[in-house]
Design a protein around this motif. Structure first.
Motif, short mmCIF file in Angstrom:
data_model
loop_
_atom_site.label_atom_id
_atom_site.label_comp_id
_atom_site.label_asym_id
_atom_site.label_seq_id
_atom_site.Cartn_x
_atom_site.Cartn_y
_atom_site.Cartn_z
N LEU A 3 0.84 -1.20 0.00
CA LEU A 3 0.00 0.00 0.00
C LEU A 3 0.88 1.26 0.00
O LEU A 3 1.74 1.42 0.87
CB LEU A 3 -0.87 -0.01 1.25
CG LEU A 3 -1.84 1.17 1.40
CD1 LEU A 3 -2.87 1.18 0.28
CD2 LEU A 3 -2.53 1.11 2.76
N LEU A 4 0.65 2.13 -0.97
CA LEU A 4 1.35 3.42 -1.03
C LEU A 4 0.33 4.55 -0.96
O LEU A 4 -0.82 4.39 -1.36
CB LEU A 4 2.15 3.55 -2.33
CG LEU A 4 3.33 2.61 -2.50
CD1 LEU A 4 3.98 2.85 -3.86
CD2 LEU A 4 4.36 2.79 -1.38
N LEU A 64 7.01 17.77 -2.19
CA LEU A 64 6.73 16.33 -2.08
C LEU A 64 5.35 15.97 -2.62
O LEU A 64 5.04 14.78 -2.77
CB LEU A 64 6.84 15.87 -0.62
CG LEU A 64 8.20 16.00 0.06
CD1 LEU A 64 8.14 15.47 1.49
CD2 LEU A 64 9.28 15.28 -0.72
N ALA A 65 4.51 16.96 -2.89
CA ALA A 65 3.15 16.69 -3.35
C ALA A 65 3.20 15.90 -4.65
O ALA A 65 3.97 16.22 -5.56
CB ALA A 65 2.39 18.01 -3.54
N GLY A 66 2.38 14.85 -4.71
CA GLY A 66 2.35 14.01 -5.90
C GLY A 66 3.22 12.78 -5.80
O GLY A 66 3.03 11.82 -6.56
N LEU A 103 -5.63 6.67 7.30
CA LEU A 103 -6.24 5.68 6.39
C LEU A 103 -7.55 5.12 6.92
O LEU A 103 -8.25 4.41 6.19
CB LEU A 103 -5.27 4.52 6.14
CG LEU A 103 -3.85 4.87 5.68
CD1 LEU A 103 -3.01 3.60 5.59
CD2 LEU A 103 -3.85 5.59 4.35
N GLY A 104 -7.85 5.38 8.19
CA GLY A 104 -9.08 4.86 8.79
C GLY A 104 -9.06 3.36 9.02
O GLY A 104 -10.11 2.73 9.03
N HIS A 133 -4.31 11.96 2.34
CA HIS A 133 -3.45 11.87 1.15
C HIS A 133 -4.29 12.18 -0.09
O HIS A 133 -5.52 12.17 -0.04
CB HIS A 133 -2.84 10.47 1.03
CG HIS A 133 -1.75 10.19 2.03
ND1 HIS A 133 -2.00 9.69 3.29
CD2 HIS A 133 -0.41 10.38 1.96
CE1 HIS A 133 -0.85 9.57 3.94
NE2 HIS A 133 0.13 9.98 3.17
N ALA A 134 -3.60 12.40 -1.20
CA ALA A 134 -4.32 12.65 -2.46
C ALA A 134 -4.97 11.38 -2.98
O ALA A 134 -6.04 11.41 -3.58
CB ALA A 134 -3.36 13.21 -3.50
N ALA A 135 -4.29 10.23 -2.77
CA ALA A 135 -4.77 8.96 -3.30
C ALA A 135 -4.00 7.84 -2.62
O ALA A 135 -2.97 8.07 -1.99
CB ALA A 135 -4.56 8.90 -4.81
#
Ligand code: DCM
Length: 133
Positions: free
Chosen positions: A22-23, A32-34, A61-62, A100-102
């Motif tokens: 998992l990333l 660092l964005a992206g 991440l819940g 996080h973005a994704a």
């Protein structure tokens, strides 16, 4: 001398299911964005590294995890911080990108090709081995 007796730790989690890791894609800071990372964060005062992995993955991440062995080498960060990676196993929930973005699950081949944050790149050989790659 700063008077500190040991480095403060930043923990990062290698969550592996089957042959995938998992990333999480960073949103900040701008440089660092992206880029993709093992999710984690700073150990709070009085907290163990394992507790910090558990808390950070719940916040970011819940999910709930059990924390396993350390993997890879220490990565010195600035300001007397040291980054360490730990195995983590999902025990409850499905990871969501709350901070996080994704998120993505990568196999060994995809891991070698994805744009990781620089600090995490040294763990590549260890991670590829864990993924059977
Ligand atoms: N960090 C990193 N790799 C990770 C997790 C964190 O390089 N897998 C770094 C980024 C920040 C610091 O640790 O410099 C604290 O992380 P955060 O900004 O996510 O709290």
């Amino acid at each position: 001398m700063t008077g500190r007796t040991r480095d403060r730790e930043v923990v990062a989690a290698a969550v592996i299911q089957g042959r995938r890791l998992l990333l999480a894609q960073r949103t900040r800071p701008p440089e660092l964005a992206g880029l993709w990372e093992l999710p984690g964060g700073k150990v709070e005062p009085g907290e163990s590294p394992a507790d910090a992995v558990h808390r950070e993955l719940l916040e970011e991440l819940g999910v709930e995890v059990t924390v396993g062995e350390r993997i890879g080498a220490d990565v010195p960060l600035r300001d007397g911080l040291v980054l360490r990676a730990y195995r983590a196993e999902l025990i409850r929930g499905t990871p969501r990108a709350l901070d996080h973005a994704a998120l993505c699950w990568v196999d060994a081949r995809e891991l070698r090709e994805i744009a990781l944050v620089g600090n995490d790149r040294g763990w590549l050989p260890d991670l590829v081995t864990l993924l059977g790659g």
